[in-house]
Design a protein around this motif. Structure first.
Motif, PDB file in Angstrom:
ATOM      1  N   PHE A 320       0.834  -1.194   0.000  1.00 21.64           N
ATOM      2  CA  PHE A 320       0.000   0.000   0.000  1.00 21.64           C
ATOM      3  C   PHE A 320       0.876   1.254   0.000  1.00 21.64           C
ATOM      4  O   PHE A 320       0.641   2.198  -0.776  1.00 21.64           O
ATOM      5  CB  PHE A 320      -0.915  -0.011   1.222  1.00 21.64           C
ATOM      6  CG  PHE A 320      -1.892   1.124   1.274  1.00 21.64           C
ATOM      7  CD1 PHE A 320      -3.004   1.144   0.449  1.00 21.64           C
ATOM      8  CD2 PHE A 320      -1.702   2.172   2.155  1.00 21.64           C
ATOM      9  CE1 PHE A 320      -3.915   2.193   0.505  1.00 21.64           C
ATOM     10  CE2 PHE A 320      -2.614   3.230   2.227  1.00 21.64           C
ATOM     11  CZ  PHE A 320      -3.719   3.226   1.392  1.00 21.64           C
ATOM     12  N   LEU A 321       1.897   1.265   0.842  1.00 22.81           N
ATOM     13  CA  LEU A 321       2.773   2.430   0.932  1.00 22.81           C
ATOM     14  C   LEU A 321       3.598   2.613  -0.336  1.00 22.81           C
ATOM     15  O   LEU A 321       3.955   3.744  -0.685  1.00 22.81           O
ATOM     16  CB  LEU A 321       3.700   2.300   2.146  1.00 22.81           C
ATOM     17  CG  LEU A 321       3.019   2.311   3.511  1.00 22.81           C
ATOM     18  CD1 LEU A 321       4.037   2.156   4.622  1.00 22.81           C
ATOM     19  CD2 LEU A 321       2.216   3.595   3.709  1.00 22.81           C
ATOM     20  N   ARG A 322       3.916   1.523  -1.036  1.00 25.15           N
ATOM     21  CA  ARG A 322       4.656   1.651  -2.287  1.00 25.15           C
ATOM     22  C   ARG A 322       3.806   2.280  -3.383  1.00 25.15           C
ATOM     23  O   ARG A 322       4.331   2.940  -4.278  1.00 25.15           O
ATOM     24  CB  ARG A 322       5.141   0.273  -2.772  1.00 25.15           C
ATOM     25  CG  ARG A 322       6.272  -0.321  -1.978  1.00 25.15           C
ATOM     26  CD  ARG A 322       6.963  -1.434  -2.762  1.00 25.15           C
ATOM     27  NE  ARG A 322       6.081  -2.510  -3.163  1.00 25.15           N
ATOM     28  CZ  ARG A 322       5.830  -3.599  -2.446  1.00 25.15           C
ATOM     29  NH1 ARG A 322       6.372  -3.722  -1.248  1.00 25.15           N
ATOM     30  NH2 ARG A 322       5.041  -4.548  -2.903  1.00 25.15           N
ATOM     31  N   GLU A 323       2.500   2.063  -3.332  1.00 26.91           N
ATOM     32  CA  GLU A 323       1.654   2.453  -4.460  1.00 26.91           C
ATOM     33  C   GLU A 323       0.765   3.662  -4.197  1.00 26.91           C
ATOM     34  O   GLU A 323       0.251   4.251  -5.147  1.00 26.91           O
ATOM     35  CB  GLU A 323       0.784   1.258  -4.875  1.00 26.91           C
ATOM     36  CG  GLU A 323       1.595   0.067  -5.353  1.00 26.91           C
ATOM     37  CD  GLU A 323       0.737  -1.029  -5.936  1.00 26.91           C
ATOM     38  OE1 GLU A 323      -0.423  -0.757  -6.302  1.00 26.91           O
ATOM     39  OE2 GLU A 323       1.222  -2.172  -6.025  1.00 26.91           O
ATOM     40  N   VAL A 324       0.567   4.038  -2.945  1.00 27.98           N
ATOM     41  CA  VAL A 324      -0.355   5.129  -2.622  1.00 27.98           C
ATOM     42  C   VAL A 324       0.374   6.185  -1.784  1.00 27.98           C
ATOM     43  O   VAL A 324       0.858   5.887  -0.692  1.00 27.98           O
ATOM     44  CB  VAL A 324      -1.580   4.604  -1.834  1.00 27.98           C
ATOM     45  CG1 VAL A 324      -2.532   5.758  -1.513  1.00 27.98           C
ATOM     46  CG2 VAL A 324      -2.297   3.512  -2.613  1.00 27.98           C
ATOM     47  N   PRO A 325       0.464   7.424  -2.246  1.00 29.18           N
ATOM     48  CA  PRO A 325       1.057   8.491  -1.434  1.00 29.18           C
ATOM     49  C   PRO A 325       0.279   8.678  -0.131  1.00 29.18           C
ATOM     50  O   PRO A 325      -0.946   8.559  -0.100  1.00 29.18           O
ATOM     51  CB  PRO A 325       0.954   9.721  -2.336  1.00 29.18           C
ATOM     52  CG  PRO A 325       0.927   9.167  -3.721  1.00 29.18           C
ATOM     53  CD  PRO A 325       0.159   7.882  -3.619  1.00 29.18           C
ATOM     54  N   ILE A 326       1.002   9.021   0.933  1.00 25.40           N
ATOM     55  CA  ILE A 326       0.445   9.067   2.283  1.00 25.40           C
ATOM     56  C   ILE A 326       0.464  10.495   2.822  1.00 25.40           C
ATOM     57  O   ILE A 326       1.413  11.246   2.589  1.00 25.40           O
ATOM     58  CB  ILE A 326       1.264   8.155   3.223  1.00 25.40           C
ATOM     59  CG1 ILE A 326       1.199   6.700   2.756  1.00 25.40           C
ATOM     60  CG2 ILE A 326       0.775   8.272   4.657  1.00 25.40           C
ATOM     61  CD1 ILE A 326      -0.183   6.095   2.753  1.00 25.40           C
ATOM     62  N   VAL A 327      -0.587  10.842   3.543  1.00 22.59           N
ATOM     63  CA  VAL A 327      -0.598  12.035   4.392  1.00 22.59           C
ATOM     64  C   VAL A 327      -0.893  11.524   5.794  1.00 22.59           C
ATOM     65  O   VAL A 327      -2.006  11.076   6.075  1.00 22.59           O
ATOM     66  CB  VAL A 327      -1.660  13.058   3.950  1.00 22.59           C
ATOM     67  CG1 VAL A 327      -1.648  14.257   4.896  1.00 22.59           C
ATOM     68  CG2 VAL A 327      -1.430  13.501   2.506  1.00 22.59           C
ATOM     69  N   ALA A 328       0.101  11.555   6.660  1.00 24.79           N
ATOM     70  CA  ALA A 328      -0.025  10.927   7.979  1.00 24.79           C
ATOM     71  C   ALA A 328       0.051  11.970   9.088  1.00 24.79           C
ATOM     72  O   ALA A 328       0.741  12.983   8.965  1.00 24.79           O
ATOM     73  CB  ALA A 328       1.080   9.887   8.182  1.00 24.79           C
ATOM     74  N   THR A 329      -0.671  11.691  10.168  1.00 25.31           N
ATOM     75  CA  THR A 329      -0.527  12.456  11.392  1.00 25.31           C
ATOM     76  C   THR A 329      -0.693  11.498  12.560  1.00 25.31           C
ATOM     77  O   THR A 329      -1.025  10.326  12.370  1.00 25.31           O
ATOM     78  CB  THR A 329      -1.535  13.613  11.470  1.00 25.31           C
ATOM     79  OG1 THR A 329      -1.201  14.462  12.577  1.00 25.31           O
ATOM     80  CG2 THR A 329      -2.964  13.107  11.623  1.00 25.31           C
ATOM     81  N   TRP A 330      -0.412  11.964  13.748  1.00 24.96           N
ATOM     82  CA  TRP A 330      -0.463  11.080  14.916  1.00 24.96           C
ATOM     83  C   TRP A 330      -1.669  11.373  15.783  1.00 24.96           C
ATOM     84  O   TRP A 330      -2.337  12.400  15.650  1.00 24.96           O
ATOM     85  CB  TRP A 330       0.821  11.165  15.720  1.00 24.96           C
ATOM     86  CG  TRP A 330       1.076  12.465  16.467  1.00 24.96           C
ATOM     87  CD1 TRP A 330       0.447  13.667  16.289  1.00 24.96           C
ATOM     88  CD2 TRP A 330       2.037  12.659  17.486  1.00 24.96           C
ATOM     89  NE1 TRP A 330       0.973  14.608  17.147  1.00 24.96           N
ATOM     90  CE2 TRP A 330       1.950  14.013  17.901  1.00 24.96           C
ATOM     91  CE3 TRP A 330       2.972  11.854  18.117  1.00 24.96           C
ATOM     92  CZ2 TRP A 330       2.765  14.552  18.894  1.00 24.96           C
ATOM     93  CZ3 TRP A 330       3.788  12.386  19.107  1.00 24.96           C
ATOM     94  CH2 TRP A 330       3.681  13.721  19.483  1.00 24.96           C
TER      95      TRP A 330
END
Length: 573
Positions: A320-330
């Motif tokens: 998933f992380l290889r194929e979809v850009p992430i916007v992450a927060t905690w």
């Protein structure tokens, strides 16, 4: 005797040649399969070699490793891969048959550094970069590339526009992997063009000025991503969001870890929002029933890192992380349940580990800053909040001096909202607006924005945000929330005129115990359009101009709820 020796050497040479030809044919057929997967969207690839890539993640990594060196291949004949045997002669025959379907194949493009020994072609890559990579915070002009190695030292990063068919030159930089950051690094790729596919590669062991050999390229990582469209361009976009991964001992039950990520990937989102609780630092993952490696409570920097490494071992998450850009927060469980930053002794450890393991990069003078805005074309702007680092203690009575965001972040949000010209303004809050999330004996007080019966909560600060939305007015505001472990869709009508002024979409958990439905705080006149509990879930949003389509999907990808919202035209003085 000499004649026999010469004949034996000739036979050995012929055998070696056949091995080499089989290897060359195999890699060419793999490139052909890779091309088909990219063009047809197929989710599986079968190869005719003894070390076949039967798992999706292996095939994906293999294709990213070999396809760039092999160009000009077309489609393959159908139905051959599964019939191929694994001995050398069958591998050669099947590879050549597959190549027959690639009319422009040329073995001259096969790399000379391909190994001749029977080893998994991914072994070096897995050793160098066991967790793959992640792309994050993609804009129209930049992106963040995250990866983690296994040895300290220099790493060369290159990128170019154009994807697999790129003709432009490479841009490059070198970074050092350091044990101080657990051998993980986030690299800023800047000066990019809007709406453009970029190809990148990460090459270990290269110092500045050193030539990049073909062997080093083969031992690295390769991937691609597409930048956001220009803020002046209206372009449909789909994104997903959820939170709460591996809570209440519902952790990695097998190597895939969390199958819900495969369902999320299959929606083909432009990006994904992860709203915190990406680890549960304050909870154990006993084995059995879970995979071993996280039966501990995080109380130090090393143990927080161990929690993140455990999650990254899930192969579905890696893909998933290889194929979809992430916007992450905690949120809270990146440290411990319901924590407030200024008074939490473990916050520094949890924050550093979180920043080490996700593609996030604050300004140079605010290295720990997590709140930020991201624009995706003309129609979407994200306002990602940090609801933990600056918050007052939950147990304090609500009032003008109590804050979840801190004065600086709150002022930033209000200013950014009023300045935004995006059609849809999406406020990313890890905690819900009107569901009163209760505290505990250890940390009492309401943990969400809602006003509690005990006089706690953060409703006073929320009222200031809502007042700004109403006064401007700021149209088409959507809050994305999580944390309560069930999905819910709410419409808010603060002025009571019968027309909703903003909405809230709640999703999650990804993998945690379902939450109990709770009555809403009525301060801003909410109307619940949908709520349900008892299943893992994620949300899908598709925006096309003035239309927003919402879906709540379960772990298998089945749609449990859908609705469509129309934008209201802004009326500003």
């Amino acid at each position: 005797m000499k004649r026999w020796r010469r004949a034996g050497r000739a036979r050995n040479a012929r055998r070696a040649g056949r091995v080499w030809d089989a290897r060359r044919a195999f890699h060419a057929s793999l490139a052909c399969l890779a091309r088909e997967r990219r063009t047809t969207g197929s989710d599986s690839v079968t190869t005719p070699f003894a070390h076949s890539f039967t798992k999706d993640e292996d095939a994906s990594m293999a294709m990213s490793l070999y396809e760039p060196a092999l160009t000009g291949f077309q489609d393959r004949p159908r139905g051959l891969g599964s019939a191929c045997r694994v001995d050398l002669r069958a591998a050669l025959l099947c590879s050549l048959l597959l190549l027959a379907g690639c009319p422009s194949a040329s073995t001259s493009t096969i790399p000379s550094f391909t190994p001749l020994v029977d080893k998994d072609v991914l072994s070096v890559v897995r050793q160098q970069f066991p967790h793959g990579y992640a792309i994050g915070d993609v804009t129209s002009s930049s992106a963040l590339l995250w990866f983690q190695g296994t040895e300290a030292g220099p790493v060369h990063v290159e990128w170019q526009a154009g994807g697999a068919s790129a003709t432009r030159g490479w841009q490059s930089l070198s970074v050092n992997l350091s044990k101080d950051r657990d051998l993980a690094v986030t690299v800023l790729l800047s000066g990019l063009e809007p709406g453009t596919t970029y190809r990148f590669r990460v090459i270990p062991g290269v110092t500045p000025g050193q030539p990049v050999s073909k062997r080093l390229v083969a031992e690295g990582l390769e991937g691609q991503f597409t930048t956001a469209p220009s803020p002046a361009r209206s372009q449909p976009v789909t994104f997903v969001w959820s939170a709460d991964l591996g809570g209440q001992q519902r952790c990695r039950r097998h190597e895939r870890g969390y199958p819900i990520f495969e369902s999320m990937r299959q929606t083909r989102p432009a990006f994904a929002l992860l709203l915190g609780d990406t680890i549960y630092g304050d909870d154990r993952c006993p084995s059995p029933p879970n995979m071993p490696g996280s039966d501990l409570l995080a109380t130090s920097l090393d143990t927080f890192r161990e929690k993140h490494r455990y999650q990254r071992g899930a192969t579905d998450l890696q893909r998933f992380l290889r194929e979809v850009p992430i916007v992450a927060t905690w949120d809270d469980h990146e440290v411990r349940n319901n924590f407030s930053g200024p008074s939490e002794p473990l916050m520094a450890f949890g924050r550093q580990a979180f920043l080490e393991y996700w593609p996030i990069q604050g300004p140079a003078d605010e290295g720990f800053r997590l709140h930020r805005s991201l624009r995706w074309g003309q129609d979407v702007e994200l306002f990602v909040l940090d609801t933990r680092q600056y918050r007052s203690d939950n147990g304090e009575p609500d009032g003008p001096g109590k804050s979840m965001l801190g004065a600086s972040q709150r002022d930033w949000l209000l200013d950014a909202l009023t300045r935004s010209h995006a059609t849809w303004k999406v406020i990313v809050s890890t905690v819900p607006v009107s569901i009163p999330k209760p505290g505990s004996k250890l940390i009492p007080g309401i943990d969400s924005w809602a006003k509690g019966e005990d006089g706690t909560g953060f409703s006073n600060e929320l009222s200031r945000i809502v007042a700004t939305i109403m006064a401007q007015p700021v149209r088409n505001v959507v809050w994305l929330s999580a944390d309560v472990h069930y999905p819910q869709i709410n419409a808010y009508d603060p002025d009571g005129d019968g027309t909703p002024d903003f909405h809230e979409f709640i999703a999650g958990p990804l993998s945690a115990s379902p939450g109990r439905l709770a009555p809403l705080d009525q301060t801003f006149h909410p109307t619940t359009l949908y709520t349900e509990t008892g299943f893992y879930n994620f949300g899908v949003v598709t925006i096309a101009g003035e239309e927003l389509r919402l879906e709540i999907r379960d772990e298998a990808g089945a749609v449990r709820y859908t609705n469509t919202f129309q934008a209201r035209r802004a009326v500003r003085p």
